[in-house]
Enzyme design. Structure first.
Site, short mmCIF file in Angstrom:
data_model
loop_
_atom_site.label_atom_id
_atom_site.label_comp_id
_atom_site.label_asym_id
_atom_site.label_seq_id
_atom_site.Cartn_x
_atom_site.Cartn_y
_atom_site.Cartn_z
NE ARG A 317 50.96 40.09 37.77
CZ ARG A 317 51.66 39.65 38.80
NH1 ARG A 317 52.35 38.51 38.69
NH2 ARG A 317 51.71 40.33 39.93
CG HIS A 318 50.03 45.73 37.33
ND1 HIS A 318 51.19 45.66 38.08
CD2 HIS A 318 49.12 44.96 37.98
CE1 HIS A 318 50.99 44.90 39.13
NE2 HIS A 318 49.74 44.46 39.10
CG ASN A 324 54.08 44.08 41.98
OD1 ASN A 324 53.81 44.44 40.83
ND2 ASN A 324 53.22 43.38 42.70
NE ARG A 382 48.13 46.50 41.05
CZ ARG A 382 47.24 46.67 42.00
NH1 ARG A 382 47.07 47.87 42.55
NH2 ARG A 382 46.50 45.64 42.43
CD GLU A 421 44.61 40.71 41.56
OE1 GLU A 421 43.61 40.07 41.14
OE2 GLU A 421 45.78 40.39 41.31
CG HIS A 487 45.04 43.59 38.52
ND1 HIS A 487 45.89 44.49 39.13
CD2 HIS A 487 44.02 44.34 38.00
CE1 HIS A 487 45.40 45.72 39.00
NE2 HIS A 487 44.27 45.65 38.32
#
Length: 583
Positions: A317-318, A324, A382, A421, A487
């Protein structure tokens, strides 16, 4: 500005001509006209904006009306009811576009990769197209009937007793396939055996015809006469097969080559008059004969991307995003300080591990050298920021399996939109708490069916599965290691595809932040390893509060899939920091 310029120009000219009274009259008239025009323009713009806002408001109210809202009653006594429910699932992803039944008959010598090809086809068709499919591998039937670790002499065709036992395994597998294909809803069956002679293949076709199922038939013949590719395939595959479990690798290869020679003595290739076929020649050349129909064409297209070379996928994932940290889903925010730190650590790992391989020189010494590697990201900020510190060195003279030598830019950025995403529609940028308060019906609907639930004006996991289908072709095709910075929702589907999970399980796969998930597919499954590049205690050292976790959902955990710290299937929110909300 135009009107005012004309006004002052006119006044100046009249003043210069010596007509002060005229100037006053003209000025007054012009000012009245100018004010009237400005008022009319403002009223027109305001009414347009108000109408647009009203339309949006009405649309939103219609979308999220409560039970107490007074909505217009529509006279529709016979509505068009979609079988998949209110949030219609694309037909391409529920198998509705495939109507004919298809039986694939594998052909080829042992070690050519038939089992690998059949397993990849079955997995692709069942996962991405929801078309029920099953493989009937004669080797598995034989192992159940007479055991494993049989000597090469067992496959000698002059051994009549062994030949009779192998014939029973073939008959049993074919009988089960016919019984399976007779079921409603079933679309694809794969008969995985050597089928070395025209007589053996004719017997299979006859039994299928006598079953009166009306199925389409096609042969997929895998031919491998490249010595280097064959040796690599045998070393890689036979270490995983049950026949050579815990057997010395050299002894296993020697025994297997003797087994292969027994089949070579009688082997004959498929001819045009036997029926439809695809010939796979060293996974580089493909011969297609008399292939027709939707499902057969899908199979052919996918098969042309397959190979048996070892490959590795690195999913991450980023880094932690600004959204977040506050529990927002979706959006296109940049990275937090923790996210930037993870990006730097990921770059180090990519340059020192993914982009390197160990080779043995002629003198026997092992050295580490650069190797070609790929980098995929989504188009969202991201993921691009997470990959920003990875070096892009040029490797001159990089050699590929087809003999080509090129100048290769390592980890060349490739932003792919189908890696974006899952889109949350009108809920984009909201927290799950806000969704629950503002749209309680939507919140409850997602809890009841996370796989098929579609955000209003957004996507569902089923929608994302459809747009990831072309990506499966590229993942199967590539030979180089691939680092995919993506994502949570996207990696859940990719992970489930390679690890053999069902689509219902995919939305519950745990894809934590700061981890690299290493997948190594092979003929009999997929090996997995998880590496944490940034432990949780290092993320909260700046004193910021932990983010809001993703919303709870109904888990698919069963007794044999208990939740634990290292588990892949888990209830959302098992760790409020690493399992940061996504979509």
């Amino acid at each position: 500005v135009k009107h005012l310029s004309s006004f002052f120009l006119c006044s100046f000219i009249l003043q210069e001509k010596g007509h002060p009274n005229t100037v006053k009259i003209v000025n007054a008239q012009y000012l009245i006209i100018l004010i009237a025009r400005l008022l009319f323009s403002s009223l027109r713009d305001y009414s347009t904006l108000a109408f647009s806002s009203l339309q949006h408001s009405r649309s939103t109210q219609k979308l999220f009306h409560s039970k107490n809202s007074k909505m217009p009653v529509i006279d529709n006594p016979k509505p068009h009811v979609i079988p998949e429910g209110e949030n219609a699932t694309p037909l391409e992803v529920v198998g509705a576009t495939a109507s004919d039944k298809l039986v694939i008959i594998m052909v080829g010598l042992p070690g050519n990769g038939k089992t690998h090809v059949s397993r990849r086809i079955s997995r692709y068709i069942s996962f991405f197209h929801d078309i029920p499919s099953q493989i009937f591998n004669v080797g598995e039937y034989r192992r159940k009937m007479v055991g494993v670790k049989l000597p090469a002499s067992y496959y000698d065709h002059s051994n009549l007793e062994a030949l009779a036992e192998r014939k029973k395994a073939c008959d049993k597998a074919l009988g089960d396939l016919i019984e399976y294909m007779a079921q409603d809803g079933v679309r694809l069956g794969i008969y995985d055996a050597t089928n070395s002679t025209p007589e053996a293949r004719a017997e299979v076709l006859k039994r299928l015809k006598d079953s009166n199922l009306g199925v389409k038939k096609m042969f997929i013949e895998v031919i491998c006469d490249d010595d280097n590719a064959l040796a690599e395939n045998i070393h890689a595959v036979k270490s995983c097969t049950p026949d050579y479990k815990d057997v010395d690798p050299e002894e296993a290869v020697k025994d297997f080559m003797e087994r292969r020679k027994n089949y070579m003595d009688i082997y004959k290739e498929v001819e045009d008059d036997e029926g439809s076929y695809v010939k796979v020649l060293n996974y580089r050349k493909f011969v297609i004969h008399n292939i027709r129909g939707y499902l057969p064409s899908k199979v052919v297209h996918f098969t042309m991307n397959l190979h048996t070379m070892p490959r590795t996928f690195y999913l991450t994932r980023h880094g932690q995003s600004e959204y977040n940290t506050v529990g927002k889903i979706g959006g296109d925010s940049g990275l937090s300080k923790n996210g930037l730190e993870y990006a730097k650590r990921l770059a180090k790992y990519a340059n020192e591990v993914i982009g390197k391989k160990e080779v043995q020189r002629e003198d026997g010494e092992k050295v580490t050298v650069p190797q070609p590697a790929r980098l995929w990201t989504s188009t969202l900020l991201r993921t691009k920021e997470t990959a920003q510190f990875i070096k892009h060195e040029t490797l001159d003279g990089a050699e590929f399996d087809n003999g080509d030598k090129v100048s290769w830019v390592n980890f060349r950025p490739n932003a792919r939109r189908n890696l974006d995403e899952l889109y949350a529609g009108v809920c984009d940028g909201m927290t799950y708490k806000e969704i629950e308060e503002m749209y309680p019906d939507e919140f409850a609907a997602r809890q009841n069916d996370k796989l098929k639930y579609r955000y209003p004006r957004g996507e569902s996991y089923m929608d994302v599965t459809l747009r990831l289908e072309p990506l499966a072709h590229d993942l199967e095709r590539t030979r180089e290691p691939i680092l995919i910075v993506g994502h949570q929702g996207i990696h859940r589907i990719i992970y489930a595809y390679f690890m053999g999970l069902s689509r219902k399980e995919a939305p519950f796969v745990r894809i934590p932040l700061n981890h690299v998930i290493i997948l190594k597919p092979h003929a009999y499954g997929c090996d997995e390893e998880r590496i944490c590049l940034m432990p949780k205690h290092e993320m909260v050292c700046d004193g910021q509060d932990e983010p809001i976790t993703s919303m709870p959902v109904k888990s698919l955990l069963t007794e044999d899939k208990k939740e634990d710290d290292g588990g892949t299937l888990t209830k959302s929110g098992s760790d409020p920091l690493l399992d940061a909300p996504s979509c």
